[in-house]
Scaffold this motif. Structure first.
Motif, PDB file in Angstrom:
ATOM      1  N   LEU A  56      47.865  62.276  36.656  1.00  0.00           N
ATOM      2  CA  LEU A  56      48.467  62.279  35.315  1.00  0.00           C
ATOM      3  C   LEU A  56      49.771  63.078  35.308  1.00  0.00           C
ATOM      4  N   LYS A  57      49.683  64.265  35.882  1.00  0.00           N
ATOM      5  CA  LYS A  57      50.844  65.151  35.893  1.00  0.00           C
ATOM      6  C   LYS A  57      51.995  64.542  36.674  1.00  0.00           C
ATOM      7  N   GLN A  58      51.634  63.798  37.721  1.00  0.00           N
ATOM      8  CA  GLN A  58      52.680  63.159  38.523  1.00  0.00           C
ATOM      9  C   GLN A  58      53.185  61.880  37.847  1.00  0.00           C
ATOM     10  N   GLY A  59      52.398  61.403  36.881  1.00  0.00           N
ATOM     11  CA  GLY A  59      52.810  60.205  36.145  1.00  0.00           C
ATOM     12  C   GLY A  59      52.852  58.965  37.029  1.00  0.00           C
ATOM     13  N   ARG A  60      51.905  58.878  37.993  1.00  0.00           N
ATOM     14  CA  ARG A  60      51.945  57.757  38.934  1.00  0.00           C
ATOM     15  C   ARG A  60      51.258  56.506  38.421  1.00  0.00           C
ATOM     16  N   GLU A  61      50.164  56.681  37.704  1.00  0.00           N
ATOM     17  CA  GLU A  61      49.476  55.495  37.184  1.00  0.00           C
ATOM     18  C   GLU A  61      48.778  55.810  35.866  1.00  0.00           C
ATOM     19  N   VAL A  62      48.289  54.735  35.239  1.00  0.00           N
ATOM     20  CA  VAL A  62      47.601  54.916  33.966  1.00  0.00           C
ATOM     21  C   VAL A  62      46.196  55.447  34.239  1.00  0.00           C
ATOM     22  N   ILE A  63      45.853  56.537  33.564  1.00  0.00           N
ATOM     23  CA  ILE A  63      44.522  57.122  33.722  1.00  0.00           C
ATOM     24  C   ILE A  63      43.770  56.992  32.390  1.00  0.00           C
ATOM     25  N   TYR A  64      42.537  56.493  32.536  1.00  0.00           N
ATOM     26  CA  TYR A  64      41.707  56.360  31.335  1.00  0.00           C
ATOM     27  C   TYR A  64      40.721  57.520  31.277  1.00  0.00           C
ATOM     28  N   CYS A  65      40.376  57.935  30.058  1.00  0.00           N
ATOM     29  CA  CYS A  65      39.371  58.977  29.896  1.00  0.00           C
ATOM     30  C   CYS A  65      38.034  58.422  30.396  1.00  0.00           C
ATOM     31  N   ASP A  66      37.312  59.205  31.213  1.00  0.00           N
ATOM     32  CA  ASP A  66      36.022  58.753  31.753  1.00  0.00           C
ATOM     33  C   ASP A  66      35.030  58.494  30.637  1.00  0.00           C
ATOM     34  N   SER A  67      35.144  59.254  29.599  1.00  0.00           N
ATOM     35  CA  SER A  67      34.141  59.185  28.542  1.00  0.00           C
ATOM     36  C   SER A  67      34.480  58.149  27.469  1.00  0.00           C
ATOM     37  N   CYS A  68      35.652  58.263  26.822  1.00  0.00           N
ATOM     38  CA  CYS A  68      35.931  57.357  25.691  1.00  0.00           C
ATOM     39  C   CYS A  68      36.816  56.173  26.083  1.00  0.00           C
ATOM     40  N   LYS A  69      37.246  56.141  27.344  1.00  0.00           N
ATOM     41  CA  LYS A  69      38.001  54.999  27.912  1.00  0.00           C
ATOM     42  C   LYS A  69      39.366  54.758  27.257  1.00  0.00           C
ATOM     43  N   ARG A  70      39.895  55.822  26.672  1.00  0.00           N
ATOM     44  CA  ARG A  70      41.245  55.685  26.117  1.00  0.00           C
ATOM     45  C   ARG A  70      42.262  56.042  27.196  1.00  0.00           C
ATOM     46  N   ILE A  71      43.509  55.620  26.971  1.00  0.00           N
ATOM     47  CA  ILE A  71      44.576  55.962  27.914  1.00  0.00           C
ATOM     48  C   ILE A  71      44.962  57.424  27.689  1.00  0.00           C
ATOM     49  N   LEU A  72      44.995  58.192  28.771  1.00  0.00           N
ATOM     50  CA  LEU A  72      45.349  59.611  28.630  1.00  0.00           C
ATOM     51  C   LEU A  72      46.868  59.774  28.755  1.00  0.00           C
ATOM     52  N   TYR A  73      47.388  60.642  27.924  1.00  0.00           N
ATOM     53  CA  TYR A  73      48.826  60.890  27.938  1.00  0.00           C
ATOM     54  C   TYR A  73      49.044  62.381  28.103  1.00  0.00           C
ATOM     55  N   TYR A  74      49.787  62.706  29.146  1.00  0.00           N
ATOM     56  CA  TYR A  74      50.021  64.135  29.452  1.00  0.00           C
ATOM     57  C   TYR A  74      51.448  64.503  29.091  1.00  0.00           C
ATOM     58  N   GLU A  75      51.577  65.484  28.239  1.00  0.00           N
ATOM     59  CA  GLU A  75      52.904  65.994  27.870  1.00  0.00           C
ATOM     60  C   GLU A  75      52.942  67.448  28.304  1.00  0.00           C
ATOM     61  N   PRO A  76      53.788  67.799  29.261  1.00  0.00           N
ATOM     62  CA  PRO A  76      53.786  69.182  29.764  1.00  0.00           C
ATOM     63  C   PRO A  76      53.798  70.213  28.638  1.00  0.00           C
ATOM     64  N   ALA A  77      54.554  69.960  27.598  1.00  0.00           N
ATOM     65  CA  ALA A  77      54.697  70.940  26.521  1.00  0.00           C
ATOM     66  C   ALA A  77      53.415  71.114  25.722  1.00  0.00           C
ATOM     67  N   SER A  78      52.585  70.088  25.685  1.00  0.00           N
ATOM     68  CA  SER A  78      51.430  70.129  24.782  1.00  0.00           C
ATOM     69  C   SER A  78      50.134  70.580  25.467  1.00  0.00           C
TER      70      SER A  78
END
Ligand SMILES: [Zn+2]
Length: 237
Positions: free
Chosen positions: A214-236
């Motif tokens: 996620l941090k490297q922003g290489r591919e789309v990662i889904y949450c294991d539990s709710c299956k949503r797309i995870l979005y990582y924002e360094p600031a947040s």
């Protein structure tokens, strides 16, 4: 990938904004509900009167036509009565006359009732139509703050919709379709922020390896539990 996720996240935010503002624009504020209901009732009453008048006029014309038919029949039976050859024919003609006279009386009653109803409805309608413009003005005056807010919301919506259209055009069709499918399935929330290494929608921790990707922003990662797309924002995080 990070760019795409950023765009999807922004798109989702704008779509949610549009829904929230539309709801706000279309919901009468609690303190105006009663005032608005009273006014809508008045408008409704005028509409109902107009439609009943049209209907009653039709019924009146129909009764008029029926009355003419019955009177025509009466004349025919009266002529028959003058030409009867036997007492049986005589009583048969009398019977017909009796029947048609009853019909004439009941149709006349109906006709008069309708005339009376139309007259009353017209007077009522005239009265209501006389006061409605002033009531409308008064109503709009009471609602003027809300109307101003509605106009401001419409402006906000116009610019949000423009941005949505622009983002939709920028996002590749396949990603866009997948995103909308997920939005529908996940009640409007398809892309969610990662907060302190946890999914901000279901609060389940993201696996360290997934966190790395996620941090490297290489591919789309889904949450294991709710299956949503995870979005990582360094600031947040
Ligand atoms: Zn989750």
């Amino acid at each position: 990938m990070t760019d795409l996720l950023g765009q999807l996240y922004r798109l989702q935010t704008r779509i949610r904004f549009v829904h929230e503002r539309e709801k706000r624009r279309d919901t009468v504020p609690p303190d105006l509900v009663e005032v608005d209901r009273d006014y809508q009732d008045k408008v409704q009453a005028v509409a109902a009167l107009k439609s009943r008048l049209t209907e009653a006029e039709l019924e009146k014309r129909k009764a008029e036509g029926e009355l003419a038919d019955h009177k025509e029949k009466l004349k025919k039976y009266q002529a028959q009565l003058r030409n009867v050859q036997s007492s049986r024919e005589y009583s048969a003609a009398l019977n017909e006359i009796d029947g048609v006279e009853k019909l004439i009386r009941s149709t006349e009653d109906k006709f008069l009732e309708l005339e009376e109803e139309i007259e009353k409805a017209r007077a009522d309608l005239d009265e209501r139509e006389k006061t409605l413009p002033a009531e409308t003005e008064q109503h709009e005056e009471r609602l003027k703050d809300w109307r101003a807010e509605q106009r401001a919301i419409n402006d906000e919506l116009a610019s949000a919709r423009e941005e949505i259209a622009r983002l939709e055009a920028e996002i590749p069709p396949r990603d866009r379709a997948e995103f909308h499918r997920l939005v529908d399935k996940k009640h409007g929330l398809a892309v969610v922020l990662v907060h302190g290494s946890s999914c901000s929608a279901c609060h389940v921790k993201v696996r360290p390896a997934a966190m790395q990707i996620l941090k490297q922003g290489r591919e789309v990662i889904y949450c294991d539990s709710c299956k949503r797309i995870l979005y990582y924002e360094p600031a947040s995080s």
